[in-house]
Design a protein around this motif. Structure first.
Motif, PDB file in Angstrom:
ATOM      1  N   GLN A  67       0.836  -1.200   0.000  1.00 55.36           N
ATOM      2  CA  GLN A  67       0.000   0.000   0.000  1.00 55.36           C
ATOM      3  C   GLN A  67       0.869   1.248   0.000  1.00 55.36           C
ATOM      4  OE1 GLN A  67      -2.298  -1.025   3.473  1.00 55.36           O
ATOM      5  NE2 GLN A  67      -4.090  -1.525   2.245  1.00 55.36           N
ATOM      6  N   TYR A  68       1.948   1.231   0.760  1.00 53.96           N
ATOM      7  CA  TYR A  68       2.879   2.357   0.808  1.00 53.96           C
ATOM      8  C   TYR A  68       3.502   2.580  -0.567  1.00 53.96           C
ATOM      9  CZ  TYR A  68       7.126   4.971   1.848  1.00 53.96           C
ATOM     10  OH  TYR A  68       8.135   5.896   1.834  1.00 53.96           O
ATOM     11  N   LEU A  69       3.948   1.505  -1.204  1.00 54.10           N
ATOM     12  CA  LEU A  69       4.550   1.619  -2.537  1.00 54.10           C
ATOM     13  C   LEU A  69       3.538   2.144  -3.545  1.00 54.10           C
ATOM     14  CD1 LEU A  69       6.670  -1.655  -2.770  1.00 54.10           C
ATOM     15  CD2 LEU A  69       7.487   0.679  -2.354  1.00 54.10           C
ATOM     16  N   ARG A  70       2.314   1.650  -3.474  1.00 60.75           N
ATOM     17  CA  ARG A  70       1.273   2.107  -4.398  1.00 60.75           C
ATOM     18  C   ARG A  70       0.970   3.589  -4.216  1.00 60.75           C
ATOM     19  NH1 ARG A  70      -3.855  -1.842  -5.009  1.00 60.75           N
ATOM     20  NH2 ARG A  70      -2.984  -3.167  -6.621  1.00 60.75           N
ATOM     21  N   SER A  71       0.881   4.039  -2.970  1.00 57.51           N
ATOM     22  CA  SER A  71       0.553   5.445  -2.731  1.00 57.51           C
ATOM     23  C   SER A  71       1.698   6.345  -3.182  1.00 57.51           C
ATOM     24  CB  SER A  71       0.209   5.692  -1.260  1.00 57.51           C
ATOM     25  OG  SER A  71       1.350   5.546  -0.449  1.00 57.51           O
ATOM     26  N   ASN A  72       2.936   5.923  -2.974  1.00 57.21           N
ATOM     27  CA  ASN A  72       4.074   6.721  -3.435  1.00 57.21           C
ATOM     28  C   ASN A  72       4.160   6.716  -4.954  1.00 57.21           C
ATOM     29  OD1 ASN A  72       4.907   7.631  -0.979  1.00 57.21           O
ATOM     30  ND2 ASN A  72       6.379   5.997  -0.656  1.00 57.21           N
ATOM     31  N   GLU A  73       3.826   5.598  -5.572  1.00 58.97           N
ATOM     32  CA  GLU A  73       3.834   5.506  -7.032  1.00 58.97           C
ATOM     33  C   GLU A  73       2.782   6.438  -7.607  1.00 58.97           C
ATOM     34  OE1 GLU A  73       2.303   2.149  -9.970  1.00 58.97           O
ATOM     35  OE2 GLU A  73       4.140   1.559  -8.925  1.00 58.97           O
ATOM     36  N   ASN A  75       3.452   9.792  -9.909  1.00 60.25           N
ATOM     37  CA  ASN A  75       2.788   9.956 -11.211  1.00 60.25           C
ATOM     38  C   ASN A  75       2.083  11.301 -11.300  1.00 60.25           C
ATOM     39  OD1 ASN A  75       3.634   7.491 -12.178  1.00 60.25           O
ATOM     40  ND2 ASN A  75       1.763   6.425 -11.604  1.00 60.25           N
ATOM     41  N   VAL A  76       1.418  11.691 -10.214  1.00 60.53           N
ATOM     42  CA  VAL A  76       0.702  12.970 -10.199  1.00 60.53           C
ATOM     43  C   VAL A  76       1.698  14.114 -10.294  1.00 60.53           C
ATOM     44  CG1 VAL A  76      -0.689  14.520  -8.769  1.00 60.53           C
ATOM     45  CG2 VAL A  76      -1.326  12.113  -8.984  1.00 60.53           C
ATOM     46  N   PHE A  77       2.748  14.077  -9.472  1.00 55.83           N
ATOM     47  CA  PHE A  77       3.732  15.146  -9.482  1.00 55.83           C
ATOM     48  C   PHE A  77       4.504  15.188 -10.796  1.00 55.83           C
ATOM     49  CE2 PHE A  77       3.594  14.649  -4.699  1.00 55.83           C
ATOM     50  CZ  PHE A  77       2.791  15.778  -4.525  1.00 55.83           C
TER      51      PHE A  77
END
Length: 70
Positions: A52-58, A62-64
């Motif tokens: 979940q941590y990796l997904r949220s950082n990914e 992507n957004v940034f």
């Protein structure tokens, strides 16, 4: 047959653990079996949190990344 990603596999495994916990409640060795399941559950939850941590950082990167390209 569709392949499951690791995140889905972890959710699936945790669901099975929950069912096993219910089955072992009235078992003569329920305490021992429950302790083993808790150990496995803790490991799986830690792995799930990591995914979940990796997904949220990914998702954030992507957004940034898209903002900087504009």
């Amino acid at each position: 047959m569709a392949r499951m990603n690791n995140y889905t596999k972890l959710l699936f495994a945790l669901e099975h653990i929950a069912h096993l916990e219910d089955l072992f409640k009235n078992n003569s060795d329920g305490a021992l079996l429950g302790a083993s399941l808790r150990d496995i559950k803790i490991i799986l939850e830690r792995q799930l949190n990591h995914h979940q941590y990796l997904r949220s950082n990914e998702n954030r990167s992507n957004v940034f990344g898209k903002r900087h390209k504009l």
